[in-house]
Scaffold this active site. Sequence first.
Site, PDB file in Angstrom:
ATOM      1  N   ASP A   1      44.703  41.140  46.026  1.00  0.00           N
ATOM      2  CA  ASP A   1      44.609  42.487  47.336  1.00  0.00           C
ATOM      3  C   ASP A   1      44.322  43.617  46.910  1.00  0.00           C
ATOM      4  OD1 ASP A   1      43.524  42.290  50.079  1.00  0.00           O
ATOM      5  OD2 ASP A   1      45.088  43.464  49.985  1.00  0.00           O
TER       6      ASP A   1
ATOM      7  N   ASP B   1      39.407  40.351  48.888  1.00  0.00           N
ATOM      8  CA  ASP B   1      39.172  41.371  47.550  1.00  0.00           C
ATOM      9  C   ASP B   1      38.829  40.349  46.975  1.00  0.00           C
ATOM     10  OD1 ASP B   1      39.760  43.333  49.129  1.00  0.00           O
ATOM     11  OD2 ASP B   1      41.647  44.202  48.628  1.00  0.00           O
TER      12      ASP B   1
END
Length: 784
Positions: A688, A675
């Site tokens: 994340d 991410d």
Amino acid sequence: SFRGADIYTYLKAHQATAGRHYTLNKNFRSTTALVAAINQLFNYADQQPTGAFRFKTAKDNPLPFIPVSAQGREADWQLQQQSAPALTLWQWDSATAIGLPEYRQQMAEVTASEIVKLLELAQQQQAGFQTGANFTALQPADIAILVRSGTEAKVMRAALAKRQLLSVYLSERDSIFATCEANDMLLWLKAMADPRNERKVRAALSTATFGWSYSDLHALALDEPAWELHLERFLGYQTRWQQDGILPTLRQLLSDYGLHSQLRSATTGERSITNLLHLAELLQQASSHLEGEVSLIRYLAEAIADQAHSQNDANILRLESDANLIKIITIHKSKGLEYPLVFLPFICSFREVSSRLQDYYRYHDAEQVLTIDLTKDDSCRVLSDAERLQEDLRLLYVALTRAQFACWLGLAPIKAGTSKDCQLEKSAIGALLGWQSGMEPTSLGLLLQALQGECASIQISTLPASSNQRYQGPQATVLLDGPRTAKYKIKNNWWVASYSALQIADHDEANLLPLELENAVEDKHSDETELNLQLLPETVSGVHSLPRGPEAGVLIHAILEQCARQGLASIAANPEAQQQLIQQYCSDPIWVKQQEIVAQTLPQWLHMSLLPETTLSLAQLTPSQYQAEMEFLIGAEHVDLQTLDQLITQHTFNALPRPSLLPRQLHGLLKGYIDLVFEHDAQFYIVDYKFNSLGNQAADYSAETLTNAMLLKRYDVQYCLYLLALHRLLKLRLGADYVYEQHLGGIIYLFLRGFDAPTAGRVFAKPPQILLERLDQLFSGDAV
């Protein structure tokens, strides 16, 4: 002009450079006889009041025809052991004017019939090229048919195909999505995506490309065992599509149903095969940025319906082959090329300037200044059409000079539209003949004789009769040996996997995901499966009342990803930009009423503390400090998942018990999407986001609950793989200066629904260096 040239600019330059001109006065392409014939045609036209190219005036002729000499060719074009005419004028002798559609159809039939005769003679060694004592028989590839438009090409190809003559159109501009094969493939995709729907499978098998007769399909409907086999095949196609992609799936379908051999035996089979393989390739490319079978089916359906796709060069029909095929090409595209034999069957065709076809009239005035008439005055139309005819004459010159040995022209007293009078004067060949408006159709023969003059290289013949005789090409040599069969079977044990493909033993085996390549959205979707999906009490409010499940997780990930791409700091400082993002992504009816909650929560996520005992937040990160959605690929050399599981369990979360991974091996590549990776104080961290629901209130996001969630979902495996990717990257970029403890900060899991809990929904981890070093060895194929 089709290449952007301007004849008037040339004439001005010609006038400005008078006395300093150089001329190429020798033709090296064509035979002496053919050059003499073309000289005769244009010399005859140049004697007319307007000259060969219609620039001649009483004062001068700025664009005269200049005859050239010929280098000649060693070979001689022969028919039945006699030198054949270089230029043949086919005369359609008619007492009445002939409409353009009838002219095109008849000339196509005659041309195709004559080509059959020539090729039949060639098989008897009676048509070909004599070079000294050597004779080379005529081949289909020696023949070119020049046309003006795609319409003429289609008529010509149809006439050739009717006689089993294979051809290729070298000026194809049609879209691949406008073909029959595209519509058939759409039905195939629908059947492969839903193979348990028998109607869709029947529709796929009934497509024209399969070529099954009605009786075959009826027999299949009555044969239950055979029908079950076809259903099983399509079930297999669905599985392969999901695992390997659409291109290998379609190739398997072509192989299973023998479509290569079946289509190749048809007249247009090579065209069909080329279209199918082209479509399969385009679908494979499209699938790289589309999600799932339904998206790809929608893409193909929209492409078929959208005519704009034809403007994309990648979607233009590809050349199926030019191997020993008759070539059909537009006169425009033929410029600069040469062919042994050239047919100009539609050379009388013309396309007059009209208010219906043109948005404006374009012409040059007496001073040779370009003028654009938007009023569409009729006098301006006459001037514009006169320039059109001049251009057509130059194209006629191009067409006549493409041949090396011989050329055929189809001539007729033609008319256009509803007119009853012959309008040959509007065509280039008519202008060359000196045809005048009002002439009777029977005058054509007299003008052709005057054009021929004393030139022995020109032959005038009545229009040959067409026949339906099919061309019987030489029989292909039969291979004596069949295909060899491999003795050894190569195992297909190499694949691209992701963290989501590492299965947990305690999960329902019926729902296990296959080891397959996933894109970022699919990876998030499987990663966000909920631990707790019971009905929400009415008392739940705020972020805890937002929808649950993988779709919700993907949506929130998308919003945060877009924040990162637009700049986390700038988005955090701009409530209007936040609102625009929320409205864009929360447009589904389920989410519209949740926009206010997301709008209240998004700033909290952007300003929440990322690291323990610090105030660092996403809103403080500048674009130079982070990378969003970083993709990685890690090579996996026969990685044993049980060994991987034992290493991670031993070195994370104090070796607490957790569900074990299924015993399998990874061999190939491990793919993932991180991410966010950011740098702070010379240390690199991974973030994340998780949108899993662990409860209905902030108290449900305690340290113990977060740890249980990490272990139950085996996020410990995920973050170790993410850290391994970052560890390898830092080693590569920093080289000998890389120090694990100094440069790798760790990984932060943000359970976003728990941002208002004492833990802030945050899990921070940094495993010992020994774990990452052993994982590095394990994935490299070294003993651990």
